[in-house]
Design an enzyme around this catalytic site. Structure first.
Site, PDB file in Angstrom:
ATOM      1  CD  GLU A   7      28.837 -11.345 -61.223  1.00  0.00           C
ATOM      2  OE1 GLU A   7      28.148 -10.877 -62.135  1.00  0.00           O
ATOM      3  OE2 GLU A   7      29.169 -10.673 -60.223  1.00  0.00           O
ATOM      4  CG  ASP A  20      27.208  -9.435 -56.653  1.00  0.00           C
ATOM      5  OD1 ASP A  20      26.581  -9.708 -57.687  1.00  0.00           O
ATOM      6  OD2 ASP A  20      27.577  -8.279 -56.350  1.00  0.00           O
TER       7      ASP A  20
END
Ligand code: NOJ
Length: 584
Positions: free
Chosen positions: A303, A241
């Site tokens: 990401e 993330d």
């Protein structure tokens, strides 16, 4: 169609949304878990041609009637995922969390939030998924923790606490004035004042998500141990993330204003001091080493919302020693059907990534669904087929988001009181947050679309569920779901659709995107032709330069309305038509 400010905000949030990862050494048991039944020769790791399916666990399937999806719900739906031929599922965070950012604020990295089940349920999921030939990828949030994490609680307790330096604390510029102009991706200053110790802490996201200090080696050690914990359990890897956000400028200099303001009313900044700093690559190399020390080709997915292909290439590592799959957001988030732009971006991914595999993605839990971003309000159903073809026919790993395959639409809250996503509360009414793309999966036309038997689901079920659902579409041969299944099968069954280079042809055509998939040892070349326009298009292909001397072409798969042309010199495509055929 989304309006401009939403597009900009979407991209900005995107630019900041994170990724995962992980690694580890381990027991024979973990080795087996990492390399399930379908183990392949080392030369072709499983992820190389994978179809990865993102599950937002709150919204996939509720098994205990509380209106929120859970782990046992996912287990109930594994047959469906297997029927889609999904190779791996990525679960957004299911760790204990105060749920300020629905799990992206983790308070305990080595446990399961009881809302989703128990650790035993999780172990069962890994085992049951393996039986279905599906791997499990965890979301790993390394950039920040919850402010309820014991690490942060200690850190904020006093300036001399041993964990003080695990987070980013600074003096303000004066009373009530933060240390600099850095902004949170979720609106307003990225600094929050803590009266206990009279300093400010930095948070790229919500104030309840304080950033870890990656310049402190103890932070890396702790997070890598977390990764080991899950790798030992047999997860197939991590989605990292917000991973470009790990480091900030050590001198804490202001960022440059680049003109205009965002949906939160803040000036736009260049993010040069808080995003994609070079130091992050050292951590990625160390993490990759950790992952590679485990058997079974564990994978790191990033990401990575990046501005250009050169930056994209860097995330693979100069010696292919960083992420195997930094997400390519440049193709899927073009956000308009422009054949020239797709040609350029897809060609860059094919030719400028040094042979590394791109990972294409059009949908996720942070952006309005592709149905709405690309739809024109008239041909949405045909355009959804175009998107499926763009995702599944080039040489790329494909990442799907639950519901994409049935044509779920973005359904934003109608009033501020209904908003669940905190960022939607801050941005209302200009930006309504991300609830719209997180509504429950539509399984059938019964109560709550088969998602839950509760009286109230955590987000409302979109009205479309009566016709847009797995059960109805499974039974309709021409449904979007069956189109996805046919495309996925084509990839699975034709080596050239997995390995073949993507070579752009008919390169000046503004309306039709055409490319070959070609690899001599993998059989005949395949032509993919996609009409990006609402008008019928006729193409006269000349492919001699690509070694194609004949003009015969045999359809492998096509959307409705094709005239069954078998001649490369006069190929007619209906509006938003897709043709995939083998060349002689
Ligand atoms: C990216 C995630 O995808 C998003 O949902 C989250 O809000 C931010 N990172 C912060 O963790």
């Amino acid at each position: 169609m989304i309006c401009n400010h939403r597009k900009k905000l979407t991209l900005r949030i995107a630019a900041v949304l994170g990724v995962i990862f992980l690694c580890g050494i381990s027991s024979g048991r973990a080795a087996q878990q990492g390399a399930p039944q379908h183990s392949r020769p080392a030369a072709t790791p499983w992820w190389q041609h994978a179809l990865i399916y993102e599950i937002y666990p709150r919204s996939f399937q509720d098994s205990n009637d509380d209106g929120v999806g859970d782990i046992n719900g996912i287990i109930q739906r594994l047959d469906y995922l297997q029927s889609l031929k999904v190779n791996a599922i990525w679960l957004t965070p299911i760790y204990p969390s105060p749920l300020v950012d629905f799990g992206y604020d983790i308070s305990n990295y080595e446990a399961i939030d009881p809302l989703y089940g128990s650790m035993a349920d999780f172990d069962h999921l890994i085992a049951a998924a393996r039986q279905h030939h599906i791997r499990v990828i965890m979301d790993m949030v390394m950039n920040h923790t919850s402010d309820q994490s014991p690490w942060f609680k200690e850190s904020r307790s006093s300036r001399s606490n041993p964990r003080r330096n695990w987070y980013i604390w600074r003096d303000g510029k004066g009373p009530g004035i933060p240390p600099n102009n850095w902004q949170s991706a979720f609106g307003h200053s990225a600094w929050t004042y803590d009266p206990t110790t009279k300093q400010w802490y930095y948070h790229k996201f919500y104030a309840a998500q304080p950033d870890l200090n990656w310049r402190n080696p103890e932070v890396q050690k702790a997070m890598f141990n977390v990764c080991r914990f899950w790798l030992d359990k047999g997860v197939a890897g991590f989605r990292l993330d917000a991973v470009p956000e790990l480091f900030e400028d050590p001198q804490f200099r202001d960022e440059k204003e680049i003109g205009g303001s965002n949906a939160f009313g803040d000036p736009n900044l260049d993010e040069s001091r808080t995003s994609n700093l070079p130091e992050v690559h050292g951590v990625m190399r160390a993490l990759r080493k950790l992952v590679d020390s485990y058997p079974g080709n564990r994978v790191l997915i990033g990401e990575t919302y990046l501005p250009n292909i050169q930056d994209q290439l860097r995330w693979y590592g100069t010696n292919r020693d960083e992420l195997q799959l930094p997400m390519d957001m440049q193709v899927g988030f073009i956000n308009r059907l422009d054949a020239n732009e797709f040609r350029e971006k897809m060609n860059q991914a094919e030719t400028q990534l040094d042979g590394n595999m791109p990972l294409f993605v059009f949908d996720n839990h942070d952006n309005p669904r592709s149905w709405n971003r690309y739809g024109d309000g008239v041909h949405d159903a045909q355009i959804a087929r175009v998107i499926a073809a763009l995702l599944l026919t080039p040489r790329a790993v494909a990442l799907m988001y639950y519901g994409q395959e049935i044509g779920m639409v973005t359904t934003p809250p109608k009033t501020k009181a209904e908003v669940q996503d905190p960022v939607g509360k801050v941005g209302w009414p200009k930006y309504k947050g991300r609830d719209g793309e997180r509504t429950p999966m539509q399984w059938d036309s019964e109560k709550n679309a088969g998602f839950s038997t509760a009286n109230k689901t955590w987000l409302p079920i979109p009205a479309s569920y009566k016709t847009v659902n797995v059960q109805t579409e499974s039974a309709a041969p021409d449904s979007l779901l069956n189109w996805y299944k046919r495309l996925i099968a084509l990839r699975a069954e034709n080596p050239v659709m997995r390995n073949g280079q993507t070579v752009m042809v008919d390169r000046t055509n503004p309306n039709v995107l055409s490319y070959l998939r070609t690899e001599p040892k993998d059989g005949p070349t395949v032509l993919v032709a996609i009409n990006f326009s609402a008008q019928t298009q006729t193409i006269d292909y000349h492919l001699r330069a690509h070694g194609i001397s004949g003009s015969g072409v045999t359809a492998l798969l096509e959307t409705a309305g094709m005239q069954r042309r078998t001649d490369l010199h006069h190929m007619t495509l209906p509006p938003f038509g897709v043709f995939i055929g083998t060349l002689q």
